[in-house]
Design a protein around this motif. Structure first.
Motif, PDB file in Angstrom:
ATOM      1  N   ALA A 127      -0.515  -0.934  -8.083  1.00 61.62           N
ATOM      2  CA  ALA A 127      -0.459  -0.040  -9.242  1.00 61.62           C
ATOM      3  C   ALA A 127      -0.678   1.386  -8.752  1.00 61.62           C
ATOM      4  CB  ALA A 127      -1.521  -0.433 -10.256  1.00 61.62           C
ATOM      5  N   ILE A 128       0.398   2.082  -8.552  1.00 61.10           N
ATOM      6  CA  ILE A 128       0.320   3.414  -7.938  1.00 61.10           C
ATOM      7  C   ILE A 128      -0.392   4.384  -8.879  1.00 61.10           C
ATOM      8  CG2 ILE A 128       1.705   5.335  -7.076  1.00 61.10           C
ATOM      9  CD1 ILE A 128       3.794   3.221  -6.265  1.00 61.10           C
ATOM     10  N   GLY A 129      -1.487   4.925  -8.389  1.00 62.42           N
ATOM     11  CA  GLY A 129      -2.293   5.802  -9.234  1.00 62.42           C
ATOM     12  C   GLY A 129      -3.265   5.034 -10.102  1.00 62.42           C
ATOM     13  N   GLY A 130      -3.205   3.719 -10.032  1.00 62.52           N
ATOM     14  CA  GLY A 130      -4.107   2.887 -10.811  1.00 62.52           C
ATOM     15  C   GLY A 130      -3.396   2.173 -11.942  1.00 62.52           C
TER      16      GLY A 130
ATOM     17  N   ALA B 237      -5.532 -10.812   2.876  1.00 63.96           N
ATOM     18  CA  ALA B 237      -4.309 -10.518   2.129  1.00 63.96           C
ATOM     19  C   ALA B 237      -4.337  -9.148   1.464  1.00 63.96           C
ATOM     20  CB  ALA B 237      -4.079 -11.581   1.060  1.00 63.96           C
ATOM     21  N   GLY B 238      -5.398  -8.408   1.656  1.00 65.12           N
ATOM     22  CA  GLY B 238      -5.497  -7.117   0.992  1.00 65.12           C
ATOM     23  C   GLY B 238      -4.788  -6.011   1.750  1.00 65.12           C
ATOM     24  N   THR B 239      -4.782  -4.854   1.158  1.00 62.07           N
ATOM     25  CA  THR B 239      -4.138  -3.714   1.792  1.00 62.07           C
ATOM     26  C   THR B 239      -5.059  -3.110   2.855  1.00 62.07           C
ATOM     27  OG1 THR B 239      -4.979  -2.309   0.033  1.00 62.07           O
ATOM     28  CG2 THR B 239      -2.748  -3.159  -0.220  1.00 62.07           C
ATOM     29  N   ASP B 240      -4.447  -2.346   3.751  1.00 62.35           N
ATOM     30  CA  ASP B 240      -5.184  -1.768   4.867  1.00 62.35           C
ATOM     31  C   ASP B 240      -5.756  -0.396   4.501  1.00 62.35           C
ATOM     32  OD1 ASP B 240      -4.342  -4.003   6.135  1.00 62.35           O
ATOM     33  OD2 ASP B 240      -2.904  -3.006   7.440  1.00 62.35           O
ATOM     34  N   ALA B 241      -6.732   0.014   5.286  1.00 67.45           N
ATOM     35  CA  ALA B 241      -7.319   1.341   5.111  1.00 67.45           C
ATOM     36  C   ALA B 241      -7.177   2.126   6.415  1.00 67.45           C
ATOM     37  CB  ALA B 241      -8.788   1.233   4.721  1.00 67.45           C
ATOM     38  N   GLU B 242      -6.716   3.358   6.286  1.00 65.91           N
ATOM     39  CA  GLU B 242      -6.654   4.275   7.432  1.00 65.91           C
ATOM     40  C   GLU B 242      -7.730   5.320   7.209  1.00 65.91           C
ATOM     41  OE1 GLU B 242      -4.693   3.438   9.764  1.00 65.91           O
ATOM     42  OE2 GLU B 242      -3.532   1.942   8.651  1.00 65.91           O
ATOM     43  N   LYS B 243      -8.603   5.477   8.213  1.00 62.41           N
ATOM     44  CA  LYS B 243      -9.784   6.309   8.015  1.00 62.41           C
ATOM     45  C   LYS B 243      -9.880   7.410   9.076  1.00 62.41           C
ATOM     46  CE  LYS B 243     -13.512   3.918   6.664  1.00 62.41           C
ATOM     47  NZ  LYS B 243     -13.518   3.881   5.196  1.00 62.41           N
ATOM     48  N   TRP B 244     -10.345   8.534   8.632  1.00 64.06           N
ATOM     49  CA  TRP B 244     -10.599   9.669   9.504  1.00 64.06           C
ATOM     50  C   TRP B 244     -11.978  10.228   9.160  1.00 64.06           C
ATOM     51  CZ3 TRP B 244      -6.019   8.483   7.308  1.00 64.06           C
ATOM     52  CH2 TRP B 244      -4.875   8.465   8.124  1.00 64.06           C
ATOM     53  N   ALA B 262     -14.573  13.300   5.545  1.00 60.99           N
ATOM     54  CA  ALA B 262     -13.926  12.022   5.866  1.00 60.99           C
ATOM     55  C   ALA B 262     -12.859  11.745   4.825  1.00 60.99           C
ATOM     56  CB  ALA B 262     -14.937  10.878   5.915  1.00 60.99           C
ATOM     57  N   GLN B 263     -11.934  10.910   5.240  1.00 62.71           N
ATOM     58  CA  GLN B 263     -10.843  10.525   4.340  1.00 62.71           C
ATOM     59  C   GLN B 263     -10.488   9.068   4.596  1.00 62.71           C
ATOM     60  OE1 GLN B 263      -7.171  12.981   3.928  1.00 62.71           O
ATOM     61  NE2 GLN B 263      -6.112  11.150   4.659  1.00 62.71           N
ATOM     62  N   THR B 264     -10.239   8.346   3.530  1.00 65.04           N
ATOM     63  CA  THR B 264      -9.729   6.976   3.630  1.00 65.04           C
ATOM     64  C   THR B 264      -8.454   6.887   2.811  1.00 65.04           C
ATOM     65  OG1 THR B 264     -11.894   5.983   3.985  1.00 65.04           O
ATOM     66  CG2 THR B 264     -10.173   4.553   3.106  1.00 65.04           C
ATOM     67  N   SER B 265      -7.407   6.399   3.463  1.00 61.35           N
ATOM     68  CA  SER B 265      -6.116   6.225   2.807  1.00 61.35           C
ATOM     69  C   SER B 265      -5.831   4.738   2.735  1.00 61.35           C
ATOM     70  CB  SER B 265      -5.032   6.953   3.608  1.00 61.35           C
ATOM     71  OG  SER B 265      -3.753   6.616   3.114  1.00 61.35           O
ATOM     72  N   GLY B 269      -1.083   4.806   1.818  1.00 64.40           N
ATOM     73  CA  GLY B 269      -1.168   6.165   1.292  1.00 64.40           C
ATOM     74  C   GLY B 269      -1.080   6.253  -0.220  1.00 64.40           C
ATOM     75  N   LEU B 270      -1.043   5.122  -0.898  1.00 63.47           N
ATOM     76  CA  LEU B 270      -0.985   5.164  -2.368  1.00 63.47           C
ATOM     77  C   LEU B 270      -2.296   5.670  -2.954  1.00 63.47           C
ATOM     78  CD1 LEU B 270       0.890   1.857  -3.238  1.00 63.47           C
ATOM     79  CD2 LEU B 270       1.796   4.178  -3.066  1.00 63.47           C
TER      80      LEU B 270
END
Lengths: 396, 419
Positions: A127-130, B237-244, B262-265, B269-270
């Motif tokens: 859900a893009i943006g939630g 099965a979840g989505t990944d996180a890219e962290k800085w 810090a940032q977590t995507s 990137g959604l």
């Protein structure tokens, strides 16, 4: 009190001050449902929906794909008591983050050609943006003419300036039109006649953001008596004209502002819709089954509601084919499970039975197999499973 | 759990002063611990109410040991929060592991790491190589909030640290530790409850690297990057996180300061969440004022009907219902005093925070509806009871051994150690 005594005071207070909320007592259970089987599904998120027809159960199991079971058809000797896996297929991720996300489906029996060739699968991407804002995911078409060898043959992606993704389906099989709820994209009508292959974007007949941009997040659709009813999380229950797939608003809409709406089923001049209260829209607690009477034009008007405490969603709603019972699944609280209400008075359902499932049920559907009626339900993670009850005595 | 009992038994039977730390040949062992009885009142409560609770938080027992002329080291920490705060600690804005506005309890075995601190020692070269493995911190981000001055955790804990993983770390450092580069492999899944171990089958599905530069005494810059596979869905099965993450840390004498970003995507990137945090403390005799300013974005997830401090775990696929930005100012004051002949430091502390919550983008979550207001407060009074926790910056296995007597930032206490 001395300084030395203070830590001990805090320790005692820590033990004494914790106060748990008092949950309301669970609804009474009923022995008229008997659990026949529980089929574990890989926790790849798990099982999201089922489509049961002619003793075949299509189980939509997220990134494990679609699992096809014989639950009484006989092709593999399966029964509701003992489902037998025929085959499975993981559909394409199509570049959607999160993977195939196989969520729901419809097995198309074409009365014009007598083909039972196509299975439409909804991919529920992020859900893009939630939730309530954006969505992603395609419609995938799988050739199941040989149930033991399903293979993907076509797909549909709704183009647009914003990302949209599909949710639940309904089909006008006679007219060979697939109606798909499309979350922030509203409702989509797709021509699925003849042979389906490759990109089906040219098959789009119409689409409609029923509540307007920013007020549309459509959960499901249901064709009834010439109208297409669309239930929208943000803007409620709508009646649409669906003349050969051309969509326009006929009535309803913006009629549930206290809660977010969820699933819907229409039968016998009434519609039954659930609410999604994983985040409260207002201060109201529990979740609701709302009863609508369809007027002379088919426009919905609310006539009753049933609140179930200590659940976060009425997540799926279905009326039995004889119109005697409405069933709904519930999740997100201590009263999660499967509920049955009598429709002796269809405007005011009365409680029949409850089967508790602590993990919650995400969806539920009836299956009519060899003269009996079964309830198939999707149990949530951590131990996701297909659960099957014999509810014949309850429904007939 | 057994380790917890062993540690507790040891702590009860071995006086702290007898426990020894040494950088020389004999094997050594050092015990330490901490606990904070704290009373917190806040209106960061679903539904618009206010509430107060007293809890025992951060009750930890630590064992450090060395053997073979310090060629092998052990860092172990038992955390009893699963017993003392099974429903979390009231903390405005905190989130993670299925908790919201309650900081989650950590796992009973918080840290269990075996380290070879200087594999190249016998070669006499200018660089040092350290190897470490076990359950602990991935080399990413800043120090764990448990070892920093404020009592209550910041919002950004899950953006700025990666902990309680099955991790293997290699670290290369220059002479005098001016530059250290660390790389780690670990399992992406975060714990779901205090007694849970990492999903060993997922070891190596995630990685992180951290470059640390220390150009002058007490001054330290770090930059980190991590890829975390399916952190919130244990089977993967979840989505990944890219962290800085990047930060500047300064600690010299009685003064301590930290500035971090810090940032977590997530999900390709959604969803992108940022944090900016600055904190500082100053010790003046026994007095220790401190300040923290934070601006952190957090995901808002579906909440469970019976307890809106909790989100659905395991996830039911899409669960994000929006995002919020928390701007929080925290001010605190502690008064540290040695007791029990200096073996303990008791530090009564008062801490207050005010937070402003705003929606980020759209979504169903509206803080004004959920909390009944957008400005929230929190006030806490606690007593930090410290038994020799000095010198252990969790998550830094690969550097040179901590200098004896090094204090936690801004804290005054005596280290229970002896050669």
């Amino acid at each position: 009190m001395t300084r030395r005594q203070m830590p001990f005071l805090f320790l005692l207070a820590g033990v004494a001050c914790h106060k748990d909320a008092v949950a309301p007592p669970p609804p009474p259970t009923c022995s008229q449902t008997s659990l026949l089987d529980t089929v574990p599904i890989a926790p790849n998120y798990g099982i999201h929906d089922m489509f049961v027809r002619d003793g075949i159960a299509f189980v939509f199991a997220w990134n494990s794909g679609v699992l096809i079971y014989d639950v009484g058809n006989g092709v593999k000797g399966g029964l509701p008591l003992c489902p037998v896996l025929i085959s499975s297929l993981v559909t394409s991720a199509s570049g959607i983050s999160g993977g195939p996300a196989v969520h729901n489906g419809w097995w198309f029996w074409n009365p014009n050609t007598n083909e039972k060739k196509y299975l439409f699968i909804g991919q529920e991407g992020p859900a893009i943006g939630g939730i309530g804002v954006g969505s992603a995911g395609l419609i995938h078409v799988v050739d199941v003419s040989d149930l033991s060898n399903p293979h993907e043959v076509a797909y549909f992606h709704k183009a647009g300036t914003d990302s949209t993704g599909t949710h639940n389906f309904w089909m006008d099989e006679q007219k060979q039109i697939l109606y798909a709820a499309y979350y922030n994209g509203g409702v989509v009508a797709l021509d699925v006649s003849a042979t389906l292959s490759g990109d089906l974007s040219s098959r789009l007949i119409d689409s409609l953001r029923i509540g307007g941009k920013g007020n549309t997040y459509t959960w499901g659709v249901h064709l009834y008596n010439g109208s297409l009813y669309a239930i929208d999380m943000l803007s409620g229950l709508w009646q649409l004209n669906a003349n050969s797939g051309a969509l326009s608003i006929a009535g309803g809409g913006n009629n549930e502002s206290a809660r977010y709406s969820s699933d819907c089923w229409v039968f016998g001049g009434y519609a039954y819709s659930g609410t999604w209260d994983w985040i409260r829209r207002t201060s109201q607690s529990g979740a609701m089954l709302k009863v609508w009477q369809l007027g002379g034009t088919g426009a919905p008007a609310p006539v009753d509601s049933i609140i179930t405490p200590s659940i976060s969603a009425v997540s799926d709603v279905e009326v039995s084919s004889n119109g005697k019972v409405v069933m709904f699944s519930a999740e997100g609280g201590t009263n999660s499970g499967l509920y049955f209400y009598s429709l002796t008075n269809p405007a005011h359902p009365t409680f029949l039975a409850y089967y508790p499932v602590s993990a919650g049920l995400h969806t539920a559907t009836f299956g009519y197999i060899n003269g009996n009626v079964y309830a198939f339900a999707a149990r949530n993670p951590g131990s996701p499973a297909l659960m099957i009850w014999d509810v014949t005595s309850l429904v007939q | 759990m057994r380790l917890t009992l062993v540690a507790a038994l040891c702590a009860a039977t071995v006086p702290a002063g007898v426990c020894a730390q040494s950088g020389s040949s004999p094997p050594w062992i050092r015990l330490a611990g901490e606990a904070i009885p704290v009373l917190t009142g806040t209106n960061a409560v679903p539904g618009g109410a206010a509430t107060a609770e007293a809890r025992l938080v951060q009750p930890v027992l630590m064992v450090q040991a060395g053997a073979l002329a310090d060629r092998v080291r052990l860092d172990a920490m038992a955390d009893l929060e699963g017993w003392t705060i099974p429903n979390g600690e009231l903390t405005a804005g905190a989130y993670g592991e299925g908790f919201y506005d309650r900081r989650h309890p950590h796992t009973y075995v918080h840290e269990l790491m075996v380290t070879l601190p200087d594999v190249l020692r016998d070669l006499g070269g200018p660089a040092g190589l350290a190897l470490a493995a076990g359950k602990g911190f991935a080399p990413f981000g800043t120090d764990d909030p448990m070892g920093r001055p404020p009592m209550l955790y910041p919002v950004n804990h899950h953006l700025s640290q990666l902990l309680e993983r099955a991790v293997a770390v290699a670290a290369l450092r220059t002479a005098r530790d001016h530059v250290t580069i660390e790389g780690g492999l670990f399992n992406g899944d975060e714990p779901e409850y205090p007694s849970e171990w990492p999903n060993w089958t997922r070891f190596g599905d995630s990685w992180s690297v951290r470059l640390t530069v220390a150009p002058a005494a007490g001054l330290e810059w770090q930059g980190s990057r991590a890829h975390v596979h399916s952190p919130e869905h244990r089977p993967g099965a979840g989505t990944d996180a890219e962290k800085w993450s990047t930060s500047l840390r300064w600690e010299r004498g009685p003064r301590y300061g930290l500035l971090e970003w810090a940032q977590t995507s997530e999900a390709g990137g959604l969803y992108v969440f940022h944090t900016l945090l600055a904190e500082g403390a100053w010790r003046i005799g026994r007095h220790r004022p401190y300040l923290r300013l934070e601006r952190t974005e957090r995901p808002e997830e579906q909440r469970v009907s019976d307890d809106e401090f909790r989100s659905a775990r395991p996830h039911l696929d899409n669960s994000i219902v929006g995002a919020t930005r928390w701007s929080i100012g925290t001010i605190g004051y502690g008064y540290g005093a040695p007791v029990a002949a200096g073996r303990l430091t008791v530090q009564p502390t008062i801490e207050a925070a005010i937070a402003r919550v705003a929606r980020v983008g759209g979504g169903l979550f509206d803080p004004a509806v959920f909390y009944g207001r957008r400005t929230l407060y929190s006030i806490s009074f606690g007593v930090r009871i410290d038994w020799g926790m000095a010198g252990h910056r969790m998550g830094h296995y690969a550097g040179a051994p901590m200098p004896p007597g090094m204090a936690m930032p801004g804290m005054e206490h005596q280290v229970s150690e002896a050669r």
